[in-house]
Design an enzyme around this catalytic site. Structure first.
Site, PDB file in Angstrom:
ATOM      1  N   LYS A  33       0.950  -1.182   0.089  1.00  0.00           N
ATOM      2  CA  LYS A  33       0.086  -0.130  -0.073  1.00  0.00           C
ATOM      3  C   LYS A  33       0.860   1.027  -0.066  1.00  0.00           C
ATOM      4  O   LYS A  33       0.566   2.186  -0.900  1.00  0.00           O
ATOM      5  CB  LYS A  33      -0.798  -0.227   1.240  1.00  0.00           C
ATOM      6  CG  LYS A  33      -1.747   1.118   1.272  1.00  0.00           C
ATOM      7  CD  LYS A  33      -2.782   1.085   2.453  1.00  0.00           C
ATOM      8  CE  LYS A  33      -3.652   2.320   2.490  1.00  0.00           C
ATOM      9  NZ  LYS A  33      -4.496   2.645   3.281  1.00  0.00           N
ATOM     10  N   GLU A  38      10.441  -4.974   4.462  1.00  0.00           N
ATOM     11  CA  GLU A  38      10.784  -6.510   4.186  1.00  0.00           C
ATOM     12  C   GLU A  38      10.412  -6.530   2.648  1.00  0.00           C
ATOM     13  O   GLU A  38      10.973  -7.118   1.787  1.00  0.00           O
ATOM     14  CB  GLU A  38       9.687  -7.236   4.933  1.00  0.00           C
ATOM     15  CG  GLU A  38       9.883  -7.381   6.348  1.00  0.00           C
ATOM     16  CD  GLU A  38       9.031  -6.470   7.176  1.00  0.00           C
ATOM     17  OE1 GLU A  38       9.082  -5.390   6.662  1.00  0.00           O
ATOM     18  OE2 GLU A  38       8.713  -6.675   8.419  1.00  0.00           O
ATOM     19  N   GLY A  94      -4.708  -1.511   4.768  1.00  0.00           N
ATOM     20  CA  GLY A  94      -4.125  -2.720   4.173  1.00  0.00           C
ATOM     21  C   GLY A  94      -4.631  -4.149   4.505  1.00  0.00           C
ATOM     22  O   GLY A  94      -4.555  -4.816   3.388  1.00  0.00           O
ATOM     23  N   ARG A  95      -5.067  -4.381   5.532  1.00  0.00           N
ATOM     24  CA  ARG A  95      -5.745  -5.675   5.936  1.00  0.00           C
ATOM     25  C   ARG A  95      -7.175  -5.940   5.306  1.00  0.00           C
ATOM     26  O   ARG A  95      -7.685  -6.918   5.498  1.00  0.00           O
ATOM     27  CB  ARG A  95      -5.899  -5.903   7.367  1.00  0.00           C
ATOM     28  CG  ARG A  95      -6.404  -4.844   8.338  1.00  0.00           C
ATOM     29  CD  ARG A  95      -6.194  -5.126   9.816  1.00  0.00           C
ATOM     30  NE  ARG A  95      -6.519  -3.982  10.618  1.00  0.00           N
ATOM     31  CZ  ARG A  95      -5.902  -2.884  11.078  1.00  0.00           C
ATOM     32  NH1 ARG A  95      -4.930  -2.682  10.471  1.00  0.00           N
ATOM     33  NH2 ARG A  95      -6.479  -2.089  11.596  1.00  0.00           N
ATOM     34  N   GLU A 138      -4.799  -7.194  14.535  1.00  0.00           N
ATOM     35  CA  GLU A 138      -4.324  -5.645  14.166  1.00  0.00           C
ATOM     36  C   GLU A 138      -5.490  -4.776  14.503  1.00  0.00           C
ATOM     37  O   GLU A 138      -5.044  -3.287  14.784  1.00  0.00           O
ATOM     38  CB  GLU A 138      -3.637  -5.581  12.817  1.00  0.00           C
ATOM     39  CG  GLU A 138      -2.900  -4.575  12.590  1.00  0.00           C
ATOM     40  CD  GLU A 138      -2.144  -4.779  11.374  1.00  0.00           C
ATOM     41  OE1 GLU A 138      -0.795  -4.984  11.244  1.00  0.00           O
ATOM     42  OE2 GLU A 138      -2.649  -4.490  10.170  1.00  0.00           O
ATOM     43  N   HIS A 187      -5.884 -33.907  16.493  1.00  0.00           N
ATOM     44  CA  HIS A 187      -4.744 -34.679  16.914  1.00  0.00           C
ATOM     45  C   HIS A 187      -3.663 -33.919  17.442  1.00  0.00           C
ATOM     46  O   HIS A 187      -2.314 -34.383  17.574  1.00  0.00           O
ATOM     47  CB  HIS A 187      -4.177 -35.529  15.622  1.00  0.00           C
ATOM     48  CG  HIS A 187      -5.280 -36.556  15.300  1.00  0.00           C
ATOM     49  ND1 HIS A 187      -5.336 -37.702  15.820  1.00  0.00           N
ATOM     50  CD2 HIS A 187      -6.195 -36.395  14.323  1.00  0.00           C
ATOM     51  CE1 HIS A 187      -6.467 -38.430  15.275  1.00  0.00           C
ATOM     52  NE2 HIS A 187      -6.883 -37.399  14.361  1.00  0.00           N
ATOM     53  N   LYS A 195       9.205  -1.514  14.397  1.00  0.00           N
ATOM     54  CA  LYS A 195       9.741  -0.973  13.125  1.00  0.00           C
ATOM     55  C   LYS A 195      11.112  -0.119  13.379  1.00  0.00           C
ATOM     56  O   LYS A 195      11.965  -0.418  12.913  1.00  0.00           O
ATOM     57  CB  LYS A 195       8.805  -0.533  12.578  1.00  0.00           C
ATOM     58  CG  LYS A 195       7.790  -1.444  11.855  1.00  0.00           C
ATOM     59  CD  LYS A 195       6.904  -0.704  10.538  1.00  0.00           C
ATOM     60  CE  LYS A 195       5.671  -1.267  10.274  1.00  0.00           C
ATOM     61  NZ  LYS A 195       4.742  -0.505   9.382  1.00  0.00           N
TER      62      LYS A 195
HETATM   63  O1  F6P Z   1       2.131  -4.524  10.046  1.00  0.00           O
HETATM   64  C1  F6P Z   1       1.627  -3.154   9.574  1.00  0.00           C
HETATM   65  C2  F6P Z   1       1.316  -2.860   8.225  1.00  0.00           C
HETATM   66  O2  F6P Z   1       0.944  -1.444   7.871  1.00  0.00           O
HETATM   67  C3  F6P Z   1      -0.050  -3.923   7.795  1.00  0.00           C
HETATM   68  O3  F6P Z   1      -1.270  -3.018   8.440  1.00  0.00           O
HETATM   69  C4  F6P Z   1      -0.172  -3.911   6.110  1.00  0.00           C
HETATM   70  O4  F6P Z   1      -0.747  -4.756   5.905  1.00  0.00           O
HETATM   71  C5  F6P Z   1       1.411  -4.163   6.174  1.00  0.00           C
HETATM   72  O5  F6P Z   1       2.171  -3.440   7.273  1.00  0.00           O
HETATM   73  C6  F6P Z   1       2.028  -3.858   4.893  1.00  0.00           C
HETATM   74  O6  F6P Z   1       2.092  -2.508   4.621  1.00  0.00           O
HETATM   75  P1  F6P Z   1       2.374  -2.224   2.984  1.00  0.00           P
HETATM   76  O7  F6P Z   1       0.982  -2.728   1.977  1.00  0.00           O
HETATM   77  O8  F6P Z   1       2.114  -0.779   2.934  1.00  0.00           O
HETATM   78  O9  F6P Z   1       3.463  -2.602   2.632  1.00  0.00           O
END
Ligand code: F6P
Length: 533
Positions: free
Chosen positions: A211, A217, A273-274, A359, A390, A501
């Protein structure tokens, strides 16, 4: 007037009822009311929820409904769907439902025009998803050496990974026969390096899904993919080639990264994002199952949106599930909720729901900025059945903790056969019943005592179609929203993830800010790791 759930008469009544609840037996409720199952079952489209096996008397159920009524749920629901800025700490509207809406869906007079404009924008943005996914599926989208795409890597994390990954797995019955989807999220290099090793760069496409287009990462994984293309194909600036597309709400950042404008599939900032699998973040889903089926998924979610907005509370699936969760969480001291899909294709559902629920509702500050003095979001966990039987079901049956369960199953499964499916469903029904009924111990064998009285919901999907899958995900989205309304928290921000972070960046920067030194344990661990290199 400021709202607090604990100040409502319903909360007070529930507290009193909770004191005697442990002496009640769910099985007695069925004896008292032979129509209980019927009364405590609801439908939405092809989803059927039986919530009769809950530790909820008629009186408690009425008090829970009163709690919903005394909360700002109705006002906030209207505010969310009509685009008001309900995510106040980020100053944003919350409009993932607009991603699956149709022109004319909005009924609040003051918001109709804006809503219709938003839906048009969404349709325009999704038309790019249609175009790109169809080009890839048909073989018309070619890599830098002119070959059709056989492998798509979605690089993203959190909401930019979990939803598409779950959907592609859940809907594998409809997967394209010649295009493989891969999902890379973790910054653990072993994940991407081992995936790349198996792929042919000439026929691979990377979708950088973020987003913000700033996530550490995702950008590091994208860089590793970029280097791989450049080395393997002797390319320069691979991000500018047809091997890369960007899925983002920040065209600006994707452009700065070097992705060509026409290879950026945008979505609006008001999509959290979620909640983004319905947007261009869902490109991998459309590639896998085809755009028409992706639309069916949106349609299933829309059906749940309409149900959520129009069904009375006592027949409203998300409201019902939210209230039951609140009963166990706030009045019967349950600290967790287990989600157990009896369908291996839904293996990733619990981890998807962990982000959606934890979240969103893992908060301890009210929407008015006050500390909460009651519990909020429960710990969500789960695994597929029968595998869980199990592993951890022992604790569910005989442990000391209360963990309500959502059992989820398909009435019919086109990918299984009659014999397997009968055994699978038989197990699910047996577990739900055994948890409720329990069993006395035979004389001299106290270890064989099953206390029973353990609550569960059973949610049946007629089949795992794209449409029903969409309804299922929207159901949980709205359940989480309802709980947030009752708890008076902002379910749409995620400030809790920021500190970690920031500290990771500080630790990695190697120019430690002396005004904020690392704690002694972290320093020692860091030094130990360095000494091992
Ligand atoms: O973990 C925090 C967060 O902002 C989530 O809400 C989001 O889905 C994720 O990081 C990834 O963010 P982005 O889509 O901006 O890379």
């Amino acid at each position: 007037m400021t709202y607090s759930p604990t100040a409502t008469s319903a909360w007070n009544s529930l507290q009193q009822q909770a004191e005697s609840a442990s002496a009640e037996r769910i099985t007695d409720f069925f004896t008292e009311n032979p129509n209980r199952t019927n009364e405590m079952s609801v439908e939405c489209g092809q989803l059927h929820l039986d919530f009769s096996k809950n530790l909820v008397s008629d009186q408690t159920w009425q008090a829970l409904l009163a709690l919903a009524n005394q909360s700002p749920l109705e006002t906030l629901r209207a505010a969310m769907f009509s685009g008001e800025t309900i995510n106040t700490t980020e100053n944003r509207a919350v409009l993932h439902a607009a991603l699956r809406a149709e022109i004319g869906d909005q009924k609040v007079a003051a918001a109709v025009e804006e809503s219709d404009q938003r839906v048009s924008l969404v349709k325009q943005q999704l038309s790019r998803v249609k175009l790109v996914s169809e080009k890839i599926r048909s073989g018309d989208w070619v890599g830098s050496t002119g070959k059709a795409i056989t492998d798509v890597i979605n690089i993203g994390i959190g909401g930019s990974d979990l939803g598409p990954k779950l959907a592609c797995s859940a809907l594998q019955e409809f997967a394209h026969p010649n295009i493989n989807l891969h999902f890379i999220s973790n910054v653990d290099g072993a994940e991407i390096l081992s995936t790349l090793k198996k792929l042919d760069p000439e026929t691979t496409l990377v979708a950088v899904a973020s987003k913000t287009f700033t996530t550490q990462e995702t950008l590091l994984n994208a860089k590793t993919a970029l280097n791989w293309f450049e080395q393997q194909l002797d390319l320069k600036d691979a991000q500018t080639t047809s091997h890369f597309v960007g899925l983002t709400a920040s065209r600006e950042n994707a452009l700065a990264y070097g992705i060509p404008n026409e290879q950026i599939l945008e979505f609006a900032e008001w999509v959290g994002g979620r909640y983004s699998l319905w947007s261009s973040i869902g490109l991998s889903i459309a590639i896998s199952i085809g755009y028409d089926r992706f639309e069916e998924m949106l349609d299933g979610a829309r059906e749940m949106d309409i149900h959520f907005q129009s069904a009375p509370a006592e027949k409203n699936m998300p409201v019902i599930m939210a209230l039951l969760g609140i009963w166990y969480n706030n009045f019967l001291n349950a600290q967790s909720i287990a989600v157990i899909p009896y369908c291996e294709r839904l293996l990733l559902l619990p981890s998807y729901l962990q982000q959606l629920d934890m979240e969103s509702n893992g908060k301890s500050t009210t929407a008015d900025g006050q500390p909460v003095d009651y519990d909020t979001g429960a710990i969500l966990w789960g695994q597929t059945g029968t595998n869980g039987q199990h592993a951890f079901f022992q604790l569910l049956h005989q442990g000391t903790r209360l963990a309500p369960v959502d059992f989820i199953a398909l009435a019919k499964d086109n990918m299984s056969n009659e014999e397997h499916h009968r055994v699978l469903l038989g197990n699910m029904l047996a577990q739900s019943s055994a948890l409720m009924c329990g069993q006395k111990a035979p004389a001299g064998e106290p270890h064989r005592y099953y206390p029973g009285n353990k609550p569960s919901n059973v949610l049946l999907l007629k089949e795992l179609s794209p449409k029903n899958f969409g309804s299922l995900i929207a159901l949980y989205e709205h359940k989480v929203f309802v709980q947030g309304c009752i708890w008076n928290i902002n379910s749409f921000d995620q400030w809790g993830v920021e500190l970690g972070k920031k500290m990771a960046n500080q630790l990695l920067a190697d120019n430690s800010d002396s005004s904020a030194p690392l704690d002694a344990s972290t320093q020692a661990l860091f030094a130990y790791i360095e000494s091992c290199q």
